[in-house]
Structure formats: structure tokens, C-alpha cells
Design a protein around this motif. Structure first.
Motif, mmCIF file in Angstrom:
data_model
loop_
_atom_site.group_PDB
_atom_site.id
_atom_site.type_symbol
_atom_site.label_atom_id
_atom_site.label_comp_id
_atom_site.label_asym_id
_atom_site.label_seq_id
_atom_site.Cartn_x
_atom_site.Cartn_y
_atom_site.Cartn_z
ATOM 1 N N ARG A 1 -7.642 2.275 -8.587
ATOM 2 C CA ARG A 1 -8.499 3.460 -8.624
ATOM 3 C C ARG A 1 -9.373 3.481 -9.868
ATOM 4 O O ARG A 1 -10.550 3.852 -9.803
ATOM 5 C CB ARG A 1 -7.656 4.726 -8.540
ATOM 6 C CG ARG A 1 -7.069 4.904 -7.169
ATOM 7 C CD ARG A 1 -6.331 6.172 -7.033
ATOM 8 N NE ARG A 1 -5.709 6.205 -5.713
ATOM 9 C CZ ARG A 1 -5.220 7.281 -5.171
ATOM 10 N NH1 ARG A 1 -5.244 8.405 -5.822
ATOM 11 N NH2 ARG A 1 -4.687 7.239 -3.974
ATOM 12 N N ASN B 1 0.827 -1.197 0.000
ATOM 13 C CA ASN B 1 0.000 0.000 0.000
ATOM 14 C C ASN B 1 0.861 1.246 0.000
ATOM 15 O O ASN B 1 1.861 1.332 0.690
ATOM 16 C CB ASN B 1 -0.912 0.006 1.223
ATOM 17 C CG ASN B 1 -1.922 -1.107 1.180
ATOM 18 O OD1 ASN B 1 -2.428 -1.440 0.115
ATOM 19 N ND2 ASN B 1 -2.206 -1.695 2.315
ATOM 20 N N GLY C 1 0.701 5.396 0.580
ATOM 21 C CA GLY C 1 -0.085 6.508 1.064
ATOM 22 C C GLY C 1 -0.248 7.529 -0.047
ATOM 23 O O GLY C 1 0.492 7.509 -1.042
ATOM 24 N N GLU C 2 -1.213 8.411 0.101
ATOM 25 C CA GLU C 2 -1.461 9.431 -0.926
ATOM 26 C C GLU C 2 -0.214 10.275 -1.170
ATOM 27 O O GLU C 2 0.168 10.513 -2.322
ATOM 28 C CB GLU C 2 -2.621 10.334 -0.515
ATOM 29 C CG GLU C 2 -2.881 11.434 -1.539
ATOM 30 C CD GLU C 2 -3.671 12.605 -0.996
ATOM 31 O OE1 GLU C 2 -4.150 13.390 -1.833
ATOM 32 O OE2 GLU C 2 -3.789 12.757 0.229
ATOM 33 N N GLU D 1 2.458 8.392 -3.068
ATOM 34 C CA GLU D 1 2.089 8.275 -4.480
ATOM 35 C C GLU D 1 2.371 9.582 -5.214
ATOM 36 O O GLU D 1 2.940 9.585 -6.315
ATOM 37 C CB GLU D 1 0.614 7.898 -4.594
ATOM 38 C CG GLU D 1 0.156 7.617 -5.997
ATOM 39 C CD GLU D 1 -1.295 7.129 -6.058
ATOM 40 O OE1 GLU D 1 -1.845 7.129 -7.173
ATOM 41 O OE2 GLU D 1 -1.872 6.768 -5.015
ATOM 42 N N ILE D 2 2.000 10.697 -4.612
ATOM 43 C CA ILE D 2 2.244 12.010 -5.220
ATOM 44 C C ILE D 2 3.743 12.238 -5.414
ATOM 45 O O ILE D 2 4.183 12.711 -6.469
ATOM 46 C CB ILE D 2 1.621 13.126 -4.354
ATOM 47 C CG1 ILE D 2 0.096 13.086 -4.484
ATOM 48 C CG2 ILE D 2 2.170 14.502 -4.740
ATOM 49 C CD1 ILE D 2 -0.637 13.949 -3.480
#
Length: 116
Positions: free
Chosen positions: A96, A6, A8-9, A12-13
Motif C-alpha cells: 500500500r 492475500n 482481505g480488508e 487485515e483489520i
């Protein structure tokens, strides 16, 4: 079921921004690009924590550039997304896309389902 890595946001950014910057992906450039594109403030401390965490996970690699007078003789640390980092980004994107595709028509009034 396989275990997924996984992201995290923010992670990923950061990884996507490194992809955008290519060979010029170093700390300050990453920070400035995120702030410009997302209109989101980023502290250097949070960015460095994220970069080193992603490197520990094997999603990023870094190398030191040449020392410059502008930086008081300190070299820049350049980052690149590894093959495993690219795989985890692709998985996140696919996950997504599946969710967006499976939202029934009319649930989100601002995002009508298109045929295609």
C-alpha cells in the motif's frame, strides 16, 4: 514471481486490532475495538468466521483463558498474530505504501504528494 498470501480488508483489520489489544485480544474486545476505532458495525458471526479462517491460514494462534463466573464458566479465547501473520501484514503495508508513493502529483486533489 512469488505467490503472495492475500489478506482481505476485514482480515487485515482484525489482525491489526489484535496487535493493538495485545494480551487482551479476545472476541468481544476485538469487536468493540473495531467498532470504536473505525465506527464500523461488526457481527460476532463474521468476526468468529474471520478469526478461525486466519487461524487456519496460520496467521493467528489462540489459547483458552481461565473460566469465569461472569461468562457462565466459559473461558475466553485469546488470539495473537503469528510470525507468518506479521510477515503478511508487513507485506500488505509495504504494498500500500508503494502505491500511495507512486500516485502522480495532482491525481488526488485531497492528497497532494509531499516531498520526502
Amino acid at each position: 514471481m512469488t505467490k503472495r498470501n492475500n489478506l482481505g480488508e476485514f482480515e487485515e483489520i482484525v489482525m491489526l486490532t489484535i496487535g493493538v489489544l495485545g494480551e487482551e485480544a479476545y472476541g468481544l474486545a476485538i469487536k468493540m475495538e473495531i467498532e470504536k476505532r473505525l465506527e464500523r458495525s461488526v457481527s460476532m458471526g463474521a468476526l468468529h468466521t474471520g478469526l478461525y479462517r486466519l487461524e487456519e491460514k496460520g496467521y493467528l494462534e489462540s489459547r483458552l483463558g481461565e473460566a469465569t463466573k461472569v461468562r457462565g464458566g466459559k473461558p475466553k479465547r485469546f488470539f495473537r498474530v503469528t510470525a507468518s501473520g506479521q510477515r503478511v501484514l508487513k507485506e500488505a503495508m509495504e504494498d500500500r505504501q508503494k502505491l500511495w508513493k507512486d500516485i502522480p502529483a495532482g491525481v488526488f486533489q485531497l492528497f497532494p504528494k509531499t516531498n520526502g
